[in-house]
Structures are given as C-alpha cells and as structure tokens.
Design an enzyme around this catalytic site. Sequence first.
Site, PDB file in Angstrom:
ATOM      1  N   GLY A  46       0.875  -1.172   0.000  1.00  0.00           N
ATOM      2  CA  GLY A  46       0.000   0.000   0.000  1.00  0.00           C
ATOM      3  C   GLY A  46       0.902   1.209   0.000  1.00  0.00           C
ATOM      4  O   GLY A  46       1.884   1.248  -0.729  1.00  0.00           O
ATOM      5  N   GLU A  47       0.622   2.130   0.864  1.00  0.00           N
ATOM      6  CA  GLU A  47       1.433   3.342   0.962  1.00  0.00           C
ATOM      7  C   GLU A  47       1.836   3.494   2.430  1.00  0.00           C
ATOM      8  O   GLU A  47       0.992   3.784   3.277  1.00  0.00           O
ATOM      9  CB  GLU A  47       0.592   4.524   0.462  1.00  0.00           C
ATOM     10  N   SER A  48       3.121   3.270   2.702  1.00  0.00           N
ATOM     11  CA  SER A  48       3.558   3.234   4.098  1.00  0.00           C
ATOM     12  C   SER A  48       3.313   4.566   4.812  1.00  0.00           C
ATOM     13  O   SER A  48       2.978   4.587   6.002  1.00  0.00           O
ATOM     14  CB  SER A  48       5.024   2.814   4.188  1.00  0.00           C
ATOM     15  N   CYS A  76       6.173  -5.289   0.888  1.00  0.00           N
ATOM     16  CA  CYS A  76       6.329  -4.000   0.216  1.00  0.00           C
ATOM     17  C   CYS A  76       6.174  -2.840   1.211  1.00  0.00           C
ATOM     18  O   CYS A  76       7.053  -2.639   2.030  1.00  0.00           O
ATOM     19  CB  CYS A  76       5.399  -3.903  -0.988  1.00  0.00           C
ATOM     20  N   ARG A 103      12.800   3.601  -0.336  1.00  0.00           N
ATOM     21  CA  ARG A 103      11.474   3.506  -0.955  1.00  0.00           C
ATOM     22  C   ARG A 103      11.553   3.785  -2.459  1.00  0.00           C
ATOM     23  O   ARG A 103      12.420   4.520  -2.911  1.00  0.00           O
ATOM     24  CB  ARG A 103      10.521   4.512  -0.305  1.00  0.00           C
ATOM     25  N   ILE A 129       5.964  -3.720  -7.101  1.00  0.00           N
ATOM     26  CA  ILE A 129       5.160  -2.528  -7.421  1.00  0.00           C
ATOM     27  C   ILE A 129       5.681  -1.349  -6.595  1.00  0.00           C
ATOM     28  O   ILE A 129       5.568  -1.356  -5.366  1.00  0.00           O
ATOM     29  CB  ILE A 129       3.659  -2.760  -7.096  1.00  0.00           C
ATOM     30  N   ARG A 130       6.265  -0.387  -7.266  1.00  0.00           N
ATOM     31  CA  ARG A 130       6.882   0.759  -6.571  1.00  0.00           C
ATOM     32  C   ARG A 130       7.633   0.272  -5.328  1.00  0.00           C
ATOM     33  O   ARG A 130       7.451   0.762  -4.212  1.00  0.00           O
ATOM     34  CB  ARG A 130       5.827   1.821  -6.205  1.00  0.00           C
ATOM     35  N   HIS A 165       5.358  -8.591  -3.750  1.00  0.00           N
ATOM     36  CA  HIS A 165       3.983  -8.924  -3.353  1.00  0.00           C
ATOM     37  C   HIS A 165       3.698 -10.410  -3.535  1.00  0.00           C
ATOM     38  O   HIS A 165       3.125 -10.801  -4.565  1.00  0.00           O
ATOM     39  CB  HIS A 165       2.989  -8.126  -4.217  1.00  0.00           C
ATOM     40  N   GLU A 167       1.487 -12.187  -2.343  1.00  0.00           N
ATOM     41  CA  GLU A 167       0.038 -12.452  -2.384  1.00  0.00           C
ATOM     42  C   GLU A 167      -0.529 -12.312  -3.793  1.00  0.00           C
ATOM     43  O   GLU A 167      -1.658 -12.707  -4.047  1.00  0.00           O
ATOM     44  CB  GLU A 167      -0.697 -11.524  -1.391  1.00  0.00           C
TER      45      GLU A 167
HETATM   46  N1  GLN Z   1       5.965   2.865  -2.581  1.00  0.00           N
HETATM   47  C1  GLN Z   1       5.178   2.448  -1.445  1.00  0.00           C
HETATM   48  C2  GLN Z   1       5.736   3.073  -0.155  1.00  0.00           C
HETATM   49  O1  GLN Z   1       6.727   3.719  -0.189  1.00  0.00           O
HETATM   50  C3  GLN Z   1       5.144   0.934  -1.345  1.00  0.00           C
HETATM   51  C4  GLN Z   1       4.487   0.341  -2.572  1.00  0.00           C
HETATM   52  C5  GLN Z   1       3.765  -0.948  -2.339  1.00  0.00           C
HETATM   53  O2  GLN Z   1       3.461  -1.344  -1.219  1.00  0.00           O
HETATM   54  N2  GLN Z   1       3.408  -1.601  -3.413  1.00  0.00           N
HETATM   55  O3  GLN Z   1       5.181   2.913   0.878  1.00  0.00           O
END
Ligand code: GLN
Length: 190
Positions: A46-48, A76, A103, A129-130, A165, A167
């Site tokens: 997600g987005e930390s 992630c 990150r 993913i990112r 990921h 999952e």
């Molecule tokens: N880029 C996100 C972060 O810095 C992590 C990306 C992800 O969980 N797929 O939190």
Amino acid sequence: MKIGVLAIQGDFDAHKKRLEELGAEVVLVRKPEQLDQIDGLVIPGGESGAFLKILGEQGIAKLKEFVRVKPTFGTCAGAIMLAKEVTNPGQFGLGALDIRVRRNAYGRQIDSSIRTGKLGESPLEMVFIRAPKIERMGPGVEVIATEGNDAVAVRQGKAMAATFHPELSEDDRLHRVFLDLVRDGNGVHG
Ligand code: GLN
C-alpha cells in the site's frame, strides 16, 4: 491460529484470501485493540506513509509493541513499516528488522515488474510494485529470498518481510513460511 491482516489501506484482501486458502483464520485489523486477539500479523502493500498517518501515535505505539513480541510479515509497504531505517524520503520505521530500505528504489521507468528470483535455491515469481530495496542489513538478519544481487525477503527473529507482493503470485510458499513461524514460534523452515 488467528492471523490478522492490517486492513486500513492497501491490498489486504489478497493476503486474506491466500491465508484462508492455507487454513488460517483471518481477522481484518482496523482498530489497534484487535492486535490483542491475533497470533500473527500481515502488513500488506500500500502506501507506508498513509499507514503511519492513519494509525496515528497510539496505533503506531501499539503496533510497535506487537511486532516485538508476535510474528509479523510485512510485504512492500509492510516491509518499509518493519524496517529500522527508511529513506527516499525518510520516515519512521518500527525497527523490527535491522535493515535500511530505500522507498521506490527501482525508479519511475520500472514502476512495477514481474521477475523471477530465488527462494533458497528454487525459482520464485516476484511481483514488484513501486518497491523498496534493502540497502543495509544488520548481522542478525537472515536472507530468505533474492532477486539478482538483492535480498528481497528477509527475516529476523519473529519479523519477516518481502519487498515484493507474494500475495499476487500463485506460489504460496512465502505465506507458508510465515504460518510456520507463527505455528512454531521459531520459524525453522527448509
Ligand atoms: N511505494 C510504497 C511506499 O513507499 C510501497 C508500494 C507498495 O506497497 N506496493 O510505501
């Protein structure tokens, strides 16, 4: 065995499904007090930064205590949450793993990719993913999986993390490793 999946943001549903397929009872954790009812926790992607904001001071304190005593698997953004040091940009880390993560380390061009890495000696599909990269590991950190020259899944004590990921791939071995860790407490795996 009750496994919580932090469900305040991000891709918690895919983890829930995978853990249920493997026979675990899953609780979606939305309130800090739910941490008292579970034997292990998954912190999803997600987005930390958003996780930290939503959790707030009280939630973070409770989570920090949890990861010290109970098995936790961060993927992630979840891996970023568990790290001791976070860069690009810097932010708070729970410190369950003695690692430094950068990150969004793969740059814009390769925002996301599917690669084949190695779990021990055997190939493993990895969806990035990112994704962050692990830039430093303390001596107590064990490497579980690699991609190229990078450690992409690690473990220290009761905490484990993957920068990708698991999952989102069909291969369920990393979730099995985590459930073994919850079951035996020591996480010995072959
Ligand atoms: N880029 C996100 C972060 O810095 C992590 C990306 C992800 O969980 N797929 O939190």
